[in-house]
Each structure stands twice: as structure tokens, then as C-alpha cells.
Write a protein that holds these residues in place. Structure first.
Motif, PDB file in Angstrom:
ATOM      1  N   ASP A  31       0.860  -1.578  -0.449  1.00 43.54           N
ATOM      2  CA  ASP A  31       0.278  -0.035   0.287  1.00 43.54           C
ATOM      3  C   ASP A  31       0.926   1.548   0.253  1.00 43.54           C
ATOM      4  O   ASP A  31       2.156   1.010   0.600  1.00 43.54           O
ATOM      5  CB  ASP A  31      -0.894   0.205   0.462  1.00 43.54           C
ATOM      6  CG  ASP A  31      -0.558  -0.030   2.642  1.00 43.54           C
ATOM      7  OD1 ASP A  31       0.109   1.121   3.137  1.00 43.54           O
ATOM      8  OD2 ASP A  31      -0.277  -0.872   3.336  1.00 43.54           O
ATOM      9  N   MET A  32      -0.364   2.240  -0.731  1.00 41.37           N
ATOM     10  CA  MET A  32       0.375   3.445  -0.383  1.00 41.37           C
ATOM     11  C   MET A  32       1.656   4.021   0.854  1.00 41.37           C
ATOM     12  O   MET A  32       2.759   4.988   0.628  1.00 41.37           O
ATOM     13  CB  MET A  32       0.379   4.400  -1.402  1.00 41.37           C
ATOM     14  CG  MET A  32       1.233   5.978  -1.874  1.00 41.37           C
ATOM     15  SD  MET A  32       2.043   5.305  -2.650  1.00 41.37           S
ATOM     16  CE  MET A  32       1.054   4.566  -4.442  1.00 41.37           C
ATOM     17  N   LEU A  33       0.956   3.557   1.462  1.00 38.83           N
ATOM     18  CA  LEU A  33       1.264   4.550   3.329  1.00 38.83           C
ATOM     19  C   LEU A  33       2.654   3.872   3.298  1.00 38.83           C
ATOM     20  O   LEU A  33       3.616   3.684   3.897  1.00 38.83           O
ATOM     21  CB  LEU A  33       0.511   4.137   4.587  1.00 38.83           C
ATOM     22  CG  LEU A  33      -0.630   5.245   4.325  1.00 38.83           C
ATOM     23  CD1 LEU A  33      -1.625   5.431   5.147  1.00 38.83           C
ATOM     24  CD2 LEU A  33       0.213   6.769   3.732  1.00 38.83           C
ATOM     25  N   THR A  34       2.935   2.434   3.425  1.00 38.98           N
ATOM     26  CA  THR A  34       3.792   1.510   3.430  1.00 38.98           C
ATOM     27  C   THR A  34       5.352   1.965   2.599  1.00 38.98           C
ATOM     28  O   THR A  34       6.426   2.136   3.511  1.00 38.98           O
ATOM     29  CB  THR A  34       3.377   0.027   3.231  1.00 38.98           C
ATOM     30  OG1 THR A  34       2.722   0.222   4.152  1.00 38.98           O
ATOM     31  CG2 THR A  34       4.911  -0.990   3.740  1.00 38.98           C
ATOM     32  N   LEU A  35       4.639   2.262   1.686  1.00 45.17           N
ATOM     33  CA  LEU A  35       5.316   2.371   0.597  1.00 45.17           C
ATOM     34  C   LEU A  35       6.592   4.272   0.661  1.00 45.17           C
ATOM     35  O   LEU A  35       7.633   3.979   0.855  1.00 45.17           O
ATOM     36  CB  LEU A  35       5.284   2.594  -0.815  1.00 45.17           C
ATOM     37  CG  LEU A  35       5.003   1.887  -1.933  1.00 45.17           C
ATOM     38  CD1 LEU A  35       4.405   2.228  -3.422  1.00 45.17           C
ATOM     39  CD2 LEU A  35       6.693   0.858  -1.936  1.00 45.17           C
ATOM     40  N   MET A  36       5.459   4.682   1.295  1.00 45.86           N
ATOM     41  CA  MET A  36       5.723   6.913   1.748  1.00 45.86           C
ATOM     42  C   MET A  36       7.038   6.084   2.871  1.00 45.86           C
ATOM     43  O   MET A  36       7.771   6.918   3.273  1.00 45.86           O
ATOM     44  CB  MET A  36       4.850   7.193   2.345  1.00 45.86           C
ATOM     45  CG  MET A  36       4.124   7.315   1.506  1.00 45.86           C
ATOM     46  SD  MET A  36       3.131   9.132   1.867  1.00 45.86           S
ATOM     47  CE  MET A  36       2.079   8.668   0.307  1.00 45.86           C
ATOM     48  N   GLN A  37       6.367   5.168   3.853  1.00 45.77           N
ATOM     49  CA  GLN A  37       7.634   5.080   4.886  1.00 45.77           C
ATOM     50  C   GLN A  37       9.187   3.657   4.794  1.00 45.77           C
ATOM     51  O   GLN A  37       9.530   4.374   5.067  1.00 45.77           O
ATOM     52  CB  GLN A  37       6.877   4.195   6.010  1.00 45.77           C
ATOM     53  CG  GLN A  37       7.467   3.822   7.391  1.00 45.77           C
ATOM     54  CD  GLN A  37       7.584   5.166   7.992  1.00 45.77           C
ATOM     55  OE1 GLN A  37       6.787   6.330   8.450  1.00 45.77           O
ATOM     56  NE2 GLN A  37       8.537   5.152   8.584  1.00 45.77           N
ATOM     57  N   LEU A  38       8.690   2.970   4.398  1.00 44.40           N
ATOM     58  CA  LEU A  38       9.493   2.753   3.358  1.00 44.40           C
ATOM     59  C   LEU A  38      10.482   4.009   2.759  1.00 44.40           C
ATOM     60  O   LEU A  38      11.929   3.722   3.034  1.00 44.40           O
ATOM     61  CB  LEU A  38       9.537   1.394   2.358  1.00 44.40           C
ATOM     62  CG  LEU A  38       8.900   0.352   3.392  1.00 44.40           C
ATOM     63  CD1 LEU A  38       8.456  -0.813   1.659  1.00 44.40           C
ATOM     64  CD2 LEU A  38       9.727  -0.484   4.072  1.00 44.40           C
ATOM     65  N   PHE A  39      10.329   4.795   1.753  1.00 40.97           N
ATOM     66  CA  PHE A  39      11.226   5.359   1.190  1.00 40.97           C
ATOM     67  C   PHE A  39      11.552   7.065   2.405  1.00 40.97           C
ATOM     68  O   PHE A  39      13.160   7.623   1.888  1.00 40.97           O
ATOM     69  CB  PHE A  39      10.881   6.570   0.047  1.00 40.97           C
ATOM     70  CG  PHE A  39      10.128   5.565  -1.686  1.00 40.97           C
ATOM     71  CD1 PHE A  39      11.810   5.363  -1.621  1.00 40.97           C
ATOM     72  CD2 PHE A  39       9.275   5.576  -2.032  1.00 40.97           C
ATOM     73  CE1 PHE A  39      11.677   4.962  -3.133  1.00 40.97           C
ATOM     74  CE2 PHE A  39       9.374   4.922  -2.925  1.00 40.97           C
ATOM     75  CZ  PHE A  39      10.303   4.751  -3.572  1.00 40.97           C
ATOM     76  N   LEU A  40      11.035   7.021   3.380  1.00 44.48           N
ATOM     77  CA  LEU A  40      11.835   7.681   4.474  1.00 44.48           C
ATOM     78  C   LEU A  40      13.011   7.116   5.327  1.00 44.48           C
ATOM     79  O   LEU A  40      13.424   7.336   5.605  1.00 44.48           O
ATOM     80  CB  LEU A  40      10.518   7.627   5.491  1.00 44.48           C
ATOM     81  CG  LEU A  40       9.533   8.896   5.333  1.00 44.48           C
ATOM     82  CD1 LEU A  40       8.241   9.192   5.868  1.00 44.48           C
ATOM     83  CD2 LEU A  40      10.166  10.460   5.446  1.00 44.48           C
TER      84      LEU A  40
END
Length: 98
Positions: A31-40
Motif C-alpha cells: 500500500d501507498m503508506l507503507t511505500l512512503m514509510q519505506l522511502f523515509l
């Protein structure tokens, strides 16, 4: 002897020294929120996407995530360059995607 020295110093087509065999990957149902966290959390600019069989099916980049976030916030006037500009200026604490 001269031919052997020339052969040893010739450029190689071996790419293994440049391959990251332990790369961070994501599944195709992430999901998009997980992707955002991974990029952080990771310094990667893009992640390979693998299907359930472990086959490469694509990649997702920071720009893809930023574009999705801008669309979700309904900012129709933002261009790709504006998104990149914002991502370069905002710190993690200022980000609306925490």
C-alpha cells in the motif's frame, strides 16, 4: 605474455560487481503508506516490485509516490518539477505524509 597482460586489463562485461544482491524489494500489493514509510527509512530512490513468485514485475520510485500524494491532495496545478522541488525542500518533520 604481452597478450595475457592486455587481456587482463581489458574492460569486462561482467556486471556482478555492480549488482545489489540484497536489494530492498516490495510486493505488488504493497500500500501507498507503507511505500512512503519505506522511502523515509531507506536511502533508495526506487524499489523493485516482485510478484508472489518472486518475479520482477516493475519498479516504484519516489517520484511515483510524490505524484500519487499530490493527486490525492487534489493539487492539479503541481507539475513533476514542482513535486521534486517540494521533496527537496521539505524535511521529514514538515512532511504532510507522516
Amino acid at each position: 605474455l604481452l597478450m595475457a597482460a592486455n587481456y587482463d586489463s581489458s574492460p569486462t562485461t561482467n556486471i556482478l560487481p555492480f549488482v545489489d544482491t540484497d536489494a530492498m524489494t516490495v510486493s505488488e500489493d504493497v500500500d501507498m503508506l507503507t511505500l512512503m514509510q519505506l522511502f523515509l527509512e531507506y536511502p533508495s530512490r526506487r524499489f523493485p516490485i516482485l510478484n508472489a513468485q518472486g518475479e520482477l514485475v516493475g519498479q516504484v520510485s519516489r517520484r511515483d509516490v510524490l505524484r500519487h500524494a499530490a493527486n490525492a491532495l487534489r493539487m492539479p496545478t503541481m507539475t513533476d518539477s514542482a513535486i521534486l522541488y517540494i521533496s527537496g525542500l521539505m524535511s521529514r518533520e514538515q512532511s504532510p505524509f507522516r
